[in-house]
Write a protein that holds these residues in place. Structure first.
Motif, PDB file in Angstrom:
ATOM      1  N   GLY A 125       0.820  -1.209   0.000  1.00 41.32           N
ATOM      2  CA  GLY A 125       0.000   0.000   0.000  1.00 41.32           C
ATOM      3  C   GLY A 125       0.851   1.255   0.000  1.00 41.32           C
ATOM      4  O   GLY A 125       2.083   1.207   0.117  1.00 41.32           O
ATOM      5  N   HIS A 126       0.199   2.382  -0.146  1.00 40.38           N
ATOM      6  CA  HIS A 126       0.873   3.681  -0.228  1.00 40.38           C
ATOM      7  C   HIS A 126       0.061   4.688   0.574  1.00 40.38           C
ATOM      8  O   HIS A 126      -1.161   4.672   0.533  1.00 40.38           O
ATOM      9  CB  HIS A 126       0.951   4.096  -1.701  1.00 40.38           C
ATOM     10  CG  HIS A 126       1.601   5.404  -1.916  1.00 40.38           C
ATOM     11  ND1 HIS A 126       0.897   6.573  -2.014  1.00 40.38           N
ATOM     12  CD2 HIS A 126       2.900   5.743  -2.048  1.00 40.38           C
ATOM     13  CE1 HIS A 126       1.743   7.572  -2.208  1.00 40.38           C
ATOM     14  NE2 HIS A 126       2.956   7.099  -2.223  1.00 40.38           N
ATOM     15  N   GLN A 127       0.750   5.539   1.296  1.00 40.98           N
ATOM     16  CA  GLN A 127       0.085   6.568   2.081  1.00 40.98           C
ATOM     17  C   GLN A 127       0.752   7.904   1.822  1.00 40.98           C
ATOM     18  O   GLN A 127       1.985   7.999   1.836  1.00 40.98           O
ATOM     19  CB  GLN A 127       0.167   6.220   3.561  1.00 40.98           C
ATOM     20  CG  GLN A 127      -0.531   7.203   4.465  1.00 40.98           C
ATOM     21  CD  GLN A 127      -0.474   6.775   5.925  1.00 40.98           C
ATOM     22  OE1 GLN A 127       0.105   5.757   6.272  1.00 40.98           O
ATOM     23  NE2 GLN A 127      -1.075   7.566   6.793  1.00 40.98           N
ATOM     24  N   SER A 128      -0.034   8.930   1.567  1.00 36.57           N
ATOM     25  CA  SER A 128       0.485  10.284   1.367  1.00 36.57           C
ATOM     26  C   SER A 128      -0.145  11.215   2.387  1.00 36.57           C
ATOM     27  O   SER A 128      -1.312  11.053   2.746  1.00 36.57           O
ATOM     28  CB  SER A 128       0.166  10.799  -0.032  1.00 36.57           C
ATOM     29  OG  SER A 128       0.884  10.089  -0.997  1.00 36.57           O
ATOM     30  N   MET A 129       0.625  12.197   2.828  1.00 35.20           N
ATOM     31  CA  MET A 129       0.130  13.164   3.786  1.00 35.20           C
ATOM     32  C   MET A 129       0.791  14.512   3.515  1.00 35.20           C
ATOM     33  O   MET A 129       1.983  14.581   3.226  1.00 35.20           O
ATOM     34  CB  MET A 129       0.443  12.723   5.214  1.00 35.20           C
ATOM     35  CG  MET A 129      -0.066  13.671   6.255  1.00 35.20           C
ATOM     36  SD  MET A 129       0.049  13.090   7.970  1.00 35.20           S
ATOM     37  CE  MET A 129       1.258  11.845   7.952  1.00 35.20           C
ATOM     38  N   ILE A 130       0.003  15.556   3.613  1.00 34.63           N
ATOM     39  CA  ILE A 130       0.502  16.927   3.502  1.00 34.63           C
ATOM     40  C   ILE A 130       0.702  17.443   4.926  1.00 34.63           C
ATOM     41  O   ILE A 130      -0.193  17.322   5.770  1.00 34.63           O
ATOM     42  CB  ILE A 130      -0.507  17.841   2.773  1.00 34.63           C
ATOM     43  CG1 ILE A 130      -0.878  17.285   1.395  1.00 34.63           C
ATOM     44  CG2 ILE A 130       0.017  19.275   2.701  1.00 34.63           C
ATOM     45  CD1 ILE A 130       0.260  17.178   0.424  1.00 34.63           C
TER      46      ILE A 130
END
Length: 170
Positions: A125-130
């Motif tokens: 999986g992949h997780q992105s956060m600003i």
């Protein structure tokens, strides 16, 4: 959150992060820089907003009473983001790849620093956060935006929250 509660939570987070292996090793300080050396006398307020239908979350933390030297150093480290754009963290035998990309135009608070963190999870999986941070009148404002329709959506939510919070710091 009181100073005592904040201290307990920070110490627990520091303990977990202290056991993390960071590669390249030169990025260790930056990876661990979110933990203040001391939160004695500090006060924090935190909040989150979840939109299950949109799959979006936004969070904010305002912290006052931190050592001014820590605040200056933390924001100054933003120059190191490009040096540590690609790193890996290993905790409890689990290794994740982390990519950091500095962002511009997240809010209008002078001196604000923003970046996107992309994490490749072990399950594929992949997780992105600003993340955006600024200091106004000694108050550290940290906002996080994740999920939603797009990166632009998460960035917009983070920017609006940063600007709204900064406007309330008098």
């Amino acid at each position: 959150m009181s100073s005592a509660d904040l201290s307990g939570n920070v110490e627990q987070a520091k303990s977990v992060m202290a056991s993390a292996a960071v590669e390249p090793a030169a990025c260790r300080e930056l990876a661990l820089s979110g933990s203040a050396p001391s939160v004695e006398g500090a006060t924090a307020a935190m909040g989150t907003s979840l939109d299950a239908a949109a799959g979006a979350s936004t969070a904010i933390a305002l912290t006052s009473g931190l050592d001014p030297a820590f605040l200056r150093k933390g924001l100054a480290q933003s120059a190191e983001l490009s040096k540590c754009a690609n790193m890996s963290l290993t905790m409890s035998g689990v290794k994740v790849a982390v990519t950091i990309t500095r962002l511009n135009g997240i809010g209008s608070v002078p001196g604000a620093v923003a970046y996107r963190t992309d994490t490749a999870l072990p399950n594929g999986g992949h997780q992105s956060m600003i993340t955006a941070q600024a200091v106004k009148r000694g108050v550290l404002i940290t906002v996080l935006g994740a999920g939603g329709a797009s990166e632009a959506d998460a960035s917009s939510r983070a920017a609006k929250l940063m600007d709204s919070a900064a406007a309330l710091v008098k």
